[in-house]
Design an enzyme around this catalytic site. Structure first.
Site, PDB file in Angstrom:
ATOM      1  N   ASN A 109       8.418   6.659  11.964  1.00 32.87           N
ATOM      2  CA  ASN A 109       9.395   6.301  12.987  1.00 32.87           C
ATOM      3  C   ASN A 109      10.608   7.184  12.692  1.00 32.87           C
ATOM      4  O   ASN A 109      11.409   6.860  11.824  1.00 32.87           O
ATOM      5  CB  ASN A 109       9.773   4.821  12.928  1.00 32.87           C
ATOM      6  CG  ASN A 109      10.773   4.469  14.043  1.00 32.87           C
ATOM      7  OD1 ASN A 109      11.379   5.361  14.650  1.00 32.87           O
ATOM      8  ND2 ASN A 109      10.956   3.185  14.293  1.00 32.87           N
ATOM      9  N   ARG A 129      21.799  -5.847  12.869  1.00 35.78           N
ATOM     10  CA  ARG A 129      22.537  -5.584  14.113  1.00 35.78           C
ATOM     11  C   ARG A 129      21.536  -5.235  15.202  1.00 35.78           C
ATOM     12  O   ARG A 129      20.365  -5.014  14.915  1.00 35.78           O
ATOM     13  CB  ARG A 129      23.475  -4.382  13.945  1.00 35.78           C
ATOM     14  CG  ARG A 129      24.754  -4.743  13.239  1.00 35.78           C
ATOM     15  CD  ARG A 129      25.431  -3.518  12.712  1.00 35.78           C
ATOM     16  NE  ARG A 129      25.573  -3.677  11.259  1.00 35.78           N
ATOM     17  CZ  ARG A 129      26.030  -2.753  10.448  1.00 35.78           C
ATOM     18  NH1 ARG A 129      26.377  -1.580  10.911  1.00 35.78           N
ATOM     19  NH2 ARG A 129      26.143  -2.990   9.163  1.00 35.78           N
ATOM     20  N   GLU A 180       3.142   8.319  15.477  1.00 32.31           N
ATOM     21  CA  GLU A 180       4.575   8.115  15.724  1.00 32.31           C
ATOM     22  C   GLU A 180       4.785   6.704  16.268  1.00 32.31           C
ATOM     23  O   GLU A 180       4.069   6.278  17.177  1.00 32.31           O
ATOM     24  CB  GLU A 180       5.057   9.154  16.748  1.00 32.31           C
ATOM     25  CG  GLU A 180       6.533   9.017  17.128  1.00 32.31           C
ATOM     26  CD  GLU A 180       6.957  10.024  18.204  1.00 32.31           C
ATOM     27  OE1 GLU A 180       6.095  10.828  18.663  1.00 32.31           O
ATOM     28  OE2 GLU A 180       8.129  10.004  18.587  1.00 32.31           O
ATOM     29  N   TYR A 231      15.966  -4.472  18.562  1.00 31.21           N
ATOM     30  CA  TYR A 231      15.005  -4.202  17.482  1.00 31.21           C
ATOM     31  C   TYR A 231      14.469  -5.459  16.790  1.00 31.21           C
ATOM     32  O   TYR A 231      13.649  -5.341  15.884  1.00 31.21           O
ATOM     33  CB  TYR A 231      15.647  -3.269  16.442  1.00 31.21           C
ATOM     34  CG  TYR A 231      16.097  -1.954  17.037  1.00 31.21           C
ATOM     35  CD1 TYR A 231      15.184  -1.071  17.613  1.00 31.21           C
ATOM     36  CD2 TYR A 231      17.440  -1.595  17.046  1.00 31.21           C
ATOM     37  CE1 TYR A 231      15.593   0.124  18.181  1.00 31.21           C
ATOM     38  CE2 TYR A 231      17.870  -0.395  17.603  1.00 31.21           C
ATOM     39  CZ  TYR A 231      16.937   0.458  18.167  1.00 31.21           C
ATOM     40  OH  TYR A 231      17.345   1.644  18.725  1.00 31.21           O
ATOM     41  N   PRO A 270      16.743   7.579  10.186  1.00 35.96           N
ATOM     42  CA  PRO A 270      18.121   7.132  10.035  1.00 35.96           C
ATOM     43  C   PRO A 270      18.439   5.803  10.713  1.00 35.96           C
ATOM     44  O   PRO A 270      17.980   5.543  11.830  1.00 35.96           O
ATOM     45  CB  PRO A 270      18.940   8.266  10.668  1.00 35.96           C
ATOM     46  CG  PRO A 270      17.985   9.016  11.508  1.00 35.96           C
ATOM     47  CD  PRO A 270      16.645   8.886  10.841  1.00 35.96           C
ATOM     48  N   ASN A 271      19.209   5.016  10.007  1.00 38.22           N
ATOM     49  CA  ASN A 271      19.738   3.713  10.449  1.00 38.22           C
ATOM     50  C   ASN A 271      18.707   2.590  10.429  1.00 38.22           C
ATOM     51  O   ASN A 271      19.061   1.435  10.646  1.00 38.22           O
ATOM     52  CB  ASN A 271      20.393   3.813  11.846  1.00 38.22           C
ATOM     53  CG  ASN A 271      21.613   4.699  11.825  1.00 38.22           C
ATOM     54  OD1 ASN A 271      22.496   4.503  10.995  1.00 38.22           O
ATOM     55  ND2 ASN A 271      21.646   5.692  12.684  1.00 38.22           N
ATOM     56  N   ARG A 276      14.701   3.273  28.136  1.00 36.53           N
ATOM     57  CA  ARG A 276      16.079   3.327  27.655  1.00 36.53           C
ATOM     58  C   ARG A 276      16.797   4.580  28.204  1.00 36.53           C
ATOM     59  O   ARG A 276      16.355   5.170  29.173  1.00 36.53           O
ATOM     60  CB  ARG A 276      16.072   3.252  26.121  1.00 36.53           C
ATOM     61  CG  ARG A 276      15.401   1.956  25.627  1.00 36.53           C
ATOM     62  CD  ARG A 276      15.447   1.823  24.134  1.00 36.53           C
ATOM     63  NE  ARG A 276      16.821   1.719  23.648  1.00 36.53           N
ATOM     64  CZ  ARG A 276      17.166   1.825  22.364  1.00 36.53           C
ATOM     65  NH1 ARG A 276      16.230   2.019  21.446  1.00 36.53           N
ATOM     66  NH2 ARG A 276      18.434   1.721  22.000  1.00 36.53           N
ATOM     67  N   HIS A 317       7.709   3.778  17.628  1.00 39.11           N
ATOM     68  CA  HIS A 317       9.053   3.318  18.000  1.00 39.11           C
ATOM     69  C   HIS A 317       8.949   1.845  18.338  1.00 39.11           C
ATOM     70  O   HIS A 317       8.045   1.447  19.086  1.00 39.11           O
ATOM     71  CB  HIS A 317       9.579   4.069  19.232  1.00 39.11           C
ATOM     72  CG  HIS A 317       9.702   5.535  18.995  1.00 39.11           C
ATOM     73  ND1 HIS A 317      10.738   6.080  18.281  1.00 39.11           N
ATOM     74  CD2 HIS A 317       8.892   6.563  19.331  1.00 39.11           C
ATOM     75  CE1 HIS A 317      10.568   7.380  18.196  1.00 39.11           C
ATOM     76  NE2 HIS A 317       9.446   7.702  18.817  1.00 39.11           N
TER      77      HIS A 317
HETATM   78  O1  CA2 Z   1      12.718   2.141  18.912  1.00 40.20           O
HETATM   79  C1  CA2 Z   1      12.728   2.750  17.847  1.00 40.20           C
HETATM   80  O2  CA2 Z   1      12.043   2.434  16.868  1.00 40.20           O
HETATM   81  C2  CA2 Z   1      13.709   3.923  17.669  1.00 40.20           C
HETATM   82  O3  CA2 Z   1      13.034   4.931  16.916  1.00 40.20           O
HETATM   83  C3  CA2 Z   1      14.889   3.384  16.898  1.00 40.20           C
HETATM   84  C4  CA2 Z   1      16.037   4.394  16.744  1.00 40.20           C
HETATM   85  C5  CA2 Z   1      16.392   5.028  18.077  1.00 40.20           C
HETATM   86  O4  CA2 Z   1      17.344   6.062  17.862  1.00 40.20           O
HETATM   87  C6  CA2 Z   1      15.173   5.599  18.785  1.00 40.20           C
HETATM   88  O5  CA2 Z   1      15.596   6.109  20.040  1.00 40.20           O
HETATM   89  C7  CA2 Z   1      14.130   4.532  18.994  1.00 40.20           C
HETATM   90  C8  CA2 Z   1      17.284   3.728  16.199  1.00 40.20           C
HETATM   91  C9  CA2 Z   1      17.115   3.101  14.870  1.00 40.20           C
HETATM   92  C10 CA2 Z   1      18.409   2.420  14.509  1.00 40.20           C
HETATM   93  O6  CA2 Z   1      18.097   1.094  14.160  1.00 40.20           O
HETATM   94  C11 CA2 Z   1      19.113   0.205  14.033  1.00 40.20           C
HETATM   95  C12 CA2 Z   1      18.732  -1.069  13.707  1.00 40.20           C
HETATM   96  C13 CA2 Z   1      19.684  -2.034  13.589  1.00 40.20           C
HETATM   97  C14 CA2 Z   1      21.014  -1.735  13.793  1.00 40.20           C
HETATM   98  C15 CA2 Z   1      21.390  -0.460  14.113  1.00 40.20           C
HETATM   99  C16 CA2 Z   1      20.438   0.525  14.246  1.00 40.20           C
END
Ligand code: CA2
Length: 145
Positions: A75, A19, A99, A24, A11-12, A108, A101
């Site tokens: 991921n 953003r 896996e 990221y 998700p996301n 974090r 990230h």
């Molecule tokens: O670091 C990672 O790849 C995560 O899997 C990313 C997830 C986060 O919940 C995990 O803790 C770590 C979040 C993905 C959301 O990505 C976005 C990217 C741009 C804008 C908003 C969200």
């Protein structure tokens, strides 16, 4: 025949590059998928990339993986920290799981420090940005050969 790797993003991650660039980076999901396809060409892997914001959709793709894939790179995004369903599905398919990230989840918030997926993955890569996907594919290629 080339070994097949199912690359799943949770998700996301469709918002990548738009953003939260400080966390990221600036690359989009399309860029990540192109990077995976390119790594697949170099490593002799066939790559199938998918992204969903829905837990059940990811579970179904994982279940189908036993018919369509030799390994899974995932991921799971926020579902890493919440989803027993994804843990169970990955355990059930008995495929090698890597896996990934992008961020270092251990640096974090405390709620990101535990992943339900890690217990069913043969390896976890975090903190190397989008390069982590390539690293995971290299590890999977070695595991499959
Ligand atoms: O670091 C990672 O790849 C995560 O899997 C990313 C997830 C986060 O919940 C995990 O803790 C770590 C979040 C993905 C959301 O990505 C976005 C990217 C741009 C804008 C908003 C969200």
């Amino acid at each position: 025949m080339a070994k097949r790797v199912l690359v799943l993003n949770g998700p996301n991650l469709n918002l990548l590059g738009t953003r939260e660039q400080d966390i990221y980076g600036t690359q989009t999901l399309k860029d990540v998928e192109a990077l995976c396809k390119q790594a697949g060409i170099e490593l002799g892997l066939s790559i199938d990339c998918r992204q969903s914001n829905h837990e059940g959709v990811l579970v179904t793709w994982i279940q189908d993986g036993c018919k369509t894939a030799d390994a899974i790179l995932i991921n799971p995004a926020a579902y890493s920290h919440t989803s027993v369903a994804i843990h169970d599905a990955l355990k059930a398919v008995r495929l090698p799981v890597a896996e990934v990230h992008m961020s270092n989840i251990h640096q974090r918030e405390a709620f990101r420090h535990h992943s339900y997926v890690s217990a069913v993955a043969f390896g976890v890569i975090c903190g190397f940005g989008v390069a982590g996907y390539r690293m995971a594919l290299i590890a999977l290629a070695e595991k499959l050969n």
